[in-house]
Design an enzyme around this catalytic site. Structure first.
Site, PDB file in Angstrom:
ATOM      1  N   LYS A  16       0.835  -1.210   0.000  1.00 48.50           N
ATOM      2  CA  LYS A  16       0.000   0.000   0.000  1.00 48.50           C
ATOM      3  C   LYS A  16       0.863   1.250   0.000  1.00 48.50           C
ATOM      4  O   LYS A  16       0.508   2.255  -0.589  1.00 48.50           O
ATOM      5  CB  LYS A  16      -0.906   0.034   1.239  1.00 48.50           C
ATOM      6  CG  LYS A  16      -2.069  -0.908   1.173  1.00 48.50           C
ATOM      7  CD  LYS A  16      -3.085  -0.620   2.269  1.00 48.50           C
ATOM      8  CE  LYS A  16      -2.667  -1.078   3.644  1.00 48.50           C
ATOM      9  NZ  LYS A  16      -2.524  -2.515   3.813  1.00 48.50           N
ATOM     10  N   ASN A  38       0.031  -0.384  14.586  1.00 48.52           N
ATOM     11  CA  ASN A  38       0.239  -1.765  14.117  1.00 48.52           C
ATOM     12  C   ASN A  38       0.532  -1.750  12.611  1.00 48.52           C
ATOM     13  O   ASN A  38       1.106  -2.680  12.063  1.00 48.52           O
ATOM     14  CB  ASN A  38      -0.985  -2.667  14.413  1.00 48.52           C
ATOM     15  CG  ASN A  38      -2.308  -2.048  13.997  1.00 48.52           C
ATOM     16  OD1 ASN A  38      -2.387  -0.876  13.666  1.00 48.52           O
ATOM     17  ND2 ASN A  38      -3.361  -2.836  14.010  1.00 48.52           N
ATOM     18  N   GLY A  40       2.353  -0.224   9.154  1.00 48.11           N
ATOM     19  CA  GLY A  40       3.678   0.321   8.928  1.00 48.11           C
ATOM     20  C   GLY A  40       4.033   0.245   7.469  1.00 48.11           C
ATOM     21  O   GLY A  40       3.713  -0.743   6.808  1.00 48.11           O
ATOM     22  N   HIS A  41       4.599   1.307   6.944  1.00 52.45           N
ATOM     23  CA  HIS A  41       5.172   1.165   5.626  1.00 52.45           C
ATOM     24  C   HIS A  41       6.371   2.067   5.431  1.00 52.45           C
ATOM     25  O   HIS A  41       6.578   3.028   6.164  1.00 52.45           O
ATOM     26  CB  HIS A  41       4.142   1.289   4.503  1.00 52.45           C
ATOM     27  CG  HIS A  41       3.229   2.452   4.616  1.00 52.45           C
ATOM     28  ND1 HIS A  41       1.877   2.306   4.761  1.00 52.45           N
ATOM     29  CD2 HIS A  41       3.490   3.745   4.611  1.00 52.45           C
ATOM     30  CE1 HIS A  41       1.347   3.495   4.848  1.00 52.45           C
ATOM     31  NE2 HIS A  41       2.293   4.382   4.753  1.00 52.45           N
ATOM     32  N   GLN A 223      -3.941  -2.224   7.439  1.00 44.26           N
ATOM     33  CA  GLN A 223      -4.257  -3.656   7.430  1.00 44.26           C
ATOM     34  C   GLN A 223      -5.015  -4.014   6.145  1.00 44.26           C
ATOM     35  O   GLN A 223      -4.719  -3.432   5.120  1.00 44.26           O
ATOM     36  CB  GLN A 223      -5.019  -4.077   8.700  1.00 44.26           C
ATOM     37  CG  GLN A 223      -4.180  -3.996   9.976  1.00 44.26           C
ATOM     38  CD  GLN A 223      -4.183  -2.617  10.606  1.00 44.26           C
ATOM     39  OE1 GLN A 223      -5.218  -1.986  10.731  1.00 44.26           O
ATOM     40  NE2 GLN A 223      -3.034  -2.138  11.007  1.00 44.26           N
ATOM     41  N   THR A 300       7.071  -5.459  12.985  1.00 38.92           N
ATOM     42  CA  THR A 300       7.639  -6.408  13.949  1.00 38.92           C
ATOM     43  C   THR A 300       8.855  -7.151  13.406  1.00 38.92           C
ATOM     44  O   THR A 300       9.526  -7.857  14.151  1.00 38.92           O
ATOM     45  CB  THR A 300       6.575  -7.448  14.352  1.00 38.92           C
ATOM     46  OG1 THR A 300       6.110  -8.096  13.156  1.00 38.92           O
ATOM     47  CG2 THR A 300       5.400  -6.805  15.057  1.00 38.92           C
ATOM     48  N   ARG A 302       8.838  -9.696  11.674  1.00 42.10           N
ATOM     49  CA  ARG A 302       8.576 -11.142  11.567  1.00 42.10           C
ATOM     50  C   ARG A 302       8.564 -11.577  10.103  1.00 42.10           C
ATOM     51  O   ARG A 302       8.057 -10.850   9.249  1.00 42.10           O
ATOM     52  CB  ARG A 302       7.191 -11.478  12.158  1.00 42.10           C
ATOM     53  CG  ARG A 302       7.094 -11.246  13.633  1.00 42.10           C
ATOM     54  CD  ARG A 302       5.688 -11.537  14.146  1.00 42.10           C
ATOM     55  NE  ARG A 302       4.725 -10.519  13.760  1.00 42.10           N
ATOM     56  CZ  ARG A 302       3.437 -10.555  14.067  1.00 42.10           C
ATOM     57  NH1 ARG A 302       2.952 -11.565  14.762  1.00 42.10           N
ATOM     58  NH2 ARG A 302       2.628  -9.586  13.690  1.00 42.10           N
ATOM     59  N   ARG A 304       7.176 -13.082   6.847  1.00 41.03           N
ATOM     60  CA  ARG A 304       5.786 -13.287   6.424  1.00 41.03           C
ATOM     61  C   ARG A 304       5.629 -14.677   5.830  1.00 41.03           C
ATOM     62  O   ARG A 304       6.524 -15.167   5.147  1.00 41.03           O
ATOM     63  CB  ARG A 304       5.385 -12.244   5.392  1.00 41.03           C
ATOM     64  CG  ARG A 304       5.429 -10.845   5.938  1.00 41.03           C
ATOM     65  CD  ARG A 304       5.036  -9.809   4.881  1.00 41.03           C
ATOM     66  NE  ARG A 304       5.230  -8.463   5.409  1.00 41.03           N
ATOM     67  CZ  ARG A 304       5.767  -7.455   4.731  1.00 41.03           C
ATOM     68  NH1 ARG A 304       6.149  -7.619   3.479  1.00 41.03           N
ATOM     69  NH2 ARG A 304       5.915  -6.281   5.292  1.00 41.03           N
ATOM     70  N   ASP A 332       6.663  -8.872 -10.345  1.00 41.11           N
ATOM     71  CA  ASP A 332       8.029  -9.267 -10.703  1.00 41.11           C
ATOM     72  C   ASP A 332       8.565 -10.397  -9.828  1.00 41.11           C
ATOM     73  O   ASP A 332       9.467 -11.128 -10.253  1.00 41.11           O
ATOM     74  CB  ASP A 332       8.978  -8.061 -10.627  1.00 41.11           C
ATOM     75  CG  ASP A 332       8.959  -7.399  -9.263  1.00 41.11           C
ATOM     76  OD1 ASP A 332       7.876  -6.939  -8.853  1.00 41.11           O
ATOM     77  OD2 ASP A 332      10.008  -7.371  -8.605  1.00 41.11           O
ATOM     78  N   SER A 412       1.900  -2.552 -10.327  1.00 37.01           N
ATOM     79  CA  SER A 412       3.184  -2.051  -9.823  1.00 37.01           C
ATOM     80  C   SER A 412       4.252  -3.107 -10.106  1.00 37.01           C
ATOM     81  O   SER A 412       4.078  -4.272  -9.767  1.00 37.01           O
ATOM     82  CB  SER A 412       3.039  -1.784  -8.326  1.00 37.01           C
ATOM     83  OG  SER A 412       4.286  -1.780  -7.707  1.00 37.01           O
TER      84      SER A 412
HETATM   85  P1  IMP Z   1      -3.174  -6.428  16.076  1.00 40.87           P
HETATM   86  O1  IMP Z   1      -3.712  -5.513  15.043  1.00 40.87           O
HETATM   87  O2  IMP Z   1      -1.831  -5.985  16.630  1.00 40.87           O
HETATM   88  O3  IMP Z   1      -4.160  -6.730  17.169  1.00 40.87           O
HETATM   89  O4  IMP Z   1      -2.861  -7.844  15.369  1.00 40.87           O
HETATM   90  C1  IMP Z   1      -3.912  -8.689  14.915  1.00 40.87           C
HETATM   91  C2  IMP Z   1      -3.505  -9.391  13.626  1.00 40.87           C
HETATM   92  O5  IMP Z   1      -3.406  -8.440  12.592  1.00 40.87           O
HETATM   93  C3  IMP Z   1      -2.152 -10.096  13.682  1.00 40.87           C
HETATM   94  O6  IMP Z   1      -2.210 -11.252  12.869  1.00 40.87           O
HETATM   95  C4  IMP Z   1      -1.210  -9.093  13.060  1.00 40.87           C
HETATM   96  O7  IMP Z   1      -0.065  -9.717  12.505  1.00 40.87           O
HETATM   97  C5  IMP Z   1      -2.112  -8.506  11.986  1.00 40.87           C
HETATM   98  N1  IMP Z   1      -1.726  -7.153  11.585  1.00 40.87           N
HETATM   99  C6  IMP Z   1      -1.948  -5.996  12.248  1.00 40.87           C
HETATM  100  N2  IMP Z   1      -1.484  -4.944  11.554  1.00 40.87           N
HETATM  101  C7  IMP Z   1      -0.973  -5.423  10.416  1.00 40.87           C
HETATM  102  C8  IMP Z   1      -0.376  -4.828   9.261  1.00 40.87           C
HETATM  103  O8  IMP Z   1      -0.226  -3.603   9.141  1.00 40.87           O
HETATM  104  N3  IMP Z   1       0.024  -5.686   8.269  1.00 40.87           N
HETATM  105  C9  IMP Z   1      -0.170  -7.025   8.356  1.00 40.87           C
HETATM  106  N4  IMP Z   1      -0.728  -7.629   9.398  1.00 40.87           N
HETATM  107  C10 IMP Z   1      -1.129  -6.837  10.422  1.00 40.87           C
END
Ligand code: IMP
Length: 429
Positions: A16, A38, A40-41, A223, A300, A302, A304, A332, A412
């Site tokens: 996004k 939560n 992020g970009h 999200q 985070t 983590r 994916r 791509d 894109s």
């Molecule tokens: P929460 O929003 O921190 O409560 O997380 C709930 C779920 O949404 C978890 O599986 C997170 O990994 C996922 N999540 C929250 N924000 C993002 C985002 O910006 N991108 C991808 N997954 C997200």
């Protein structure tokens, strides 16, 4: 001239950032309407890399940013982000950023509860970002949240803290976590108030004025539809509505103002956190997608989970999200794969469904039904017109359009802003 609302059409992280940045340069104001830090970009502009979580992306392009009432705001996180981007040369002042006075705040007890609950869930954890998003939305709905405007009312603040502490400390103690004291929370809120309050206002009024003046509004979703608290893979979802309809309630504007809804989807699928993922690949192809696509969470870090494009899931996101056109990203990453698969539905026991089932057990049991499609050997990276794409890549995109029942209005082909094939300008409606 239409406004535009951008939402994720899968489980988030669809790219996004790049699309919103591109659209922001053509908008007058960018509005966040749900979620919190939560999201992020990463935005790359010239030689600067900006990592944004709460700030609307338009700020990077010198456009007014609005944080709507539907967002949950962690004051420390917001002020930290403002300090970081200011150190990089951006100007964030009340002239460039406005915050809804009725937005709910995230306090330190929210991430504490989020993490304590996740720990208590053990294997059944949701895999939240641990940022306190869920507990903050719970407090908002339970009518005990502290809102931005409360920072200007010492008596309201004090009474609300008492109520919050009674509730949260009971829970925290029950979960074996440290309780909070009123003094700590009050001191924190009193220290952020002078910096936060100058940004706050009834943003709905400003949006109404801008709308009347024919300004272009870009609503920036966070999200994605499959993380929507109603329409997603519940309970493995976030705690807000992520569909485009939320842009109205989360900003304080009527639904007719939302305009063109652009859904962002990757040319494959990824997910962070726990929960069902029928097309997930645990093999070398899944690994390859992760490596090539740099699939690590922005917030985070983590890794994916990666898998084939799930057309049944995106079709559902198109319908419930109100998506009028798709921006397809990261095509791509699939370059050179001899064969690709598209999921068209799920088998559960003896039944084939064309949609994601609502039940948790049914979701876990869903076996993807695939159709195979030949890959392409050439490169799509950096393509700026259809003529630059291998014929098979075009076929792949066309098949996706048919299956998800929405046109691809933007493609894109690399992280670079200009490596984009525009089929239709979303601002033209
Ligand atoms: P929460 O929003 O921190 O409560 O997380 C709930 C779920 O949404 C978890 O599986 C997170 O990994 C996922 N999540 C929250 N924000 C993002 C985002 O910006 N991108 C991808 N997954 C997200």
């Amino acid at each position: 001239m239409a406004n535009v609302c951008v939402i994720g059409a899968q489980w988030g992280d669809e790219g996004k950032g790049k699309v919103v940045d591109w659209l922001a340069s053509r908008a007058d104001v960018v509005v966040r309407f749900q979620g919190g830090h939560n999201a992020g970009h990463t935005l790359v502009v010239g030689d600067q890399t900006y990592k944004l979580s709460l700030l609307p992306s338009g700020l990077v392009r010198g456009k007014l940013g609005i944080i709507g009432n539907g967002v949950v705001i962690d004051p420390e996180a917001l002020l930290g982000e403002i300090d970081r981007v200011s150190a990089q040369g951006l100007t964030v002042t009340p002239a460039t950023l406005r915050i809804a006075e009725n937005a709910a705040l995230i306090l330190p007890l929210h991430p504490a509860l989020d993490r304590a609950r996740e720990a208590a869930r053990g294997e059944a954890r949701i895999g939240t970002t641990g940022r306190g998003i869920g507990p903050a939305y719970e407090d908002k709905v339970a009518r005990r949240a502290i809102r931005v405007c409360d920072l200007a009312e010492p008596e309201t603040l004090s009474a609300k803290l008492d109520e919050l502490l009674l509730h949260h400390n009971t829970l925290l103690r029950g979960l074996g976590a440290e309780p909070f004291t009123k003094d700590t929370l009050l001191a924190q809120l009193q220290s952020v108030a002078p910096r936060l309050l100058p940004f706050s206002e009834p943003v709905w009024e400003r949006l109404a004025d801008m709308r009347r003046a024919g300004r272009r509004i870009l609503f920036e979703g966070a999200q994605a539809v499959m993380l929507d608290v109603d329409h997603g893979t519940y309970p493995f979802v976030t705690s807000s509505n992520t569909v485009a309809a939320t842009a109205a309630a989360g900003a304080g504007i009527g639904p007719a103002a939302i305009g063109f809804v652009l859904g962002i989807a990757k040319a494959y699928t990824t997910r962070v956190g726990a929960g069902p993922f029928p097309t997930e690949l645990h093999d070398a192809t899944g690994h390859l997608l992760g490596e090539r696509g740099h699939e690590f969470g922005t917030v985070t870090g983590r890794p994916r989970r990666c898998g084939w494009f799930d057309a049944a899931l995106v079709r559902q996101a198109v319908k419930v999200g109100g998506i009028a056109g798709l921006a397809l990203t990261k095509l791509d990453v699939l370059d050179g794969l001899p064969e690709l698969k598209l999921c068209t539905g799920y088998r559960i026991g003896g039944t084939v469904l064309r949609h994601v089932p609502a039940g948790k057990a049914a979701q876990a049991a869903a076996v993807p039904q695939y159709e195979a499609i030949e890959g392409w050997m050439g490169s799509t990276r950096g393509a700026r017109s259809w003529a630059d794409l291998p014929a098979q890549a075009i076929k792949y995109v066309r098949r996706i359009e048919e299956l998800v029942e929405a046109p691809v209005t933007l493609l894109s082909t690399s992280p670079e802003r200009d490596d984009t094939i525009l089929v239709r300008d979303p601002f033209e409606g």
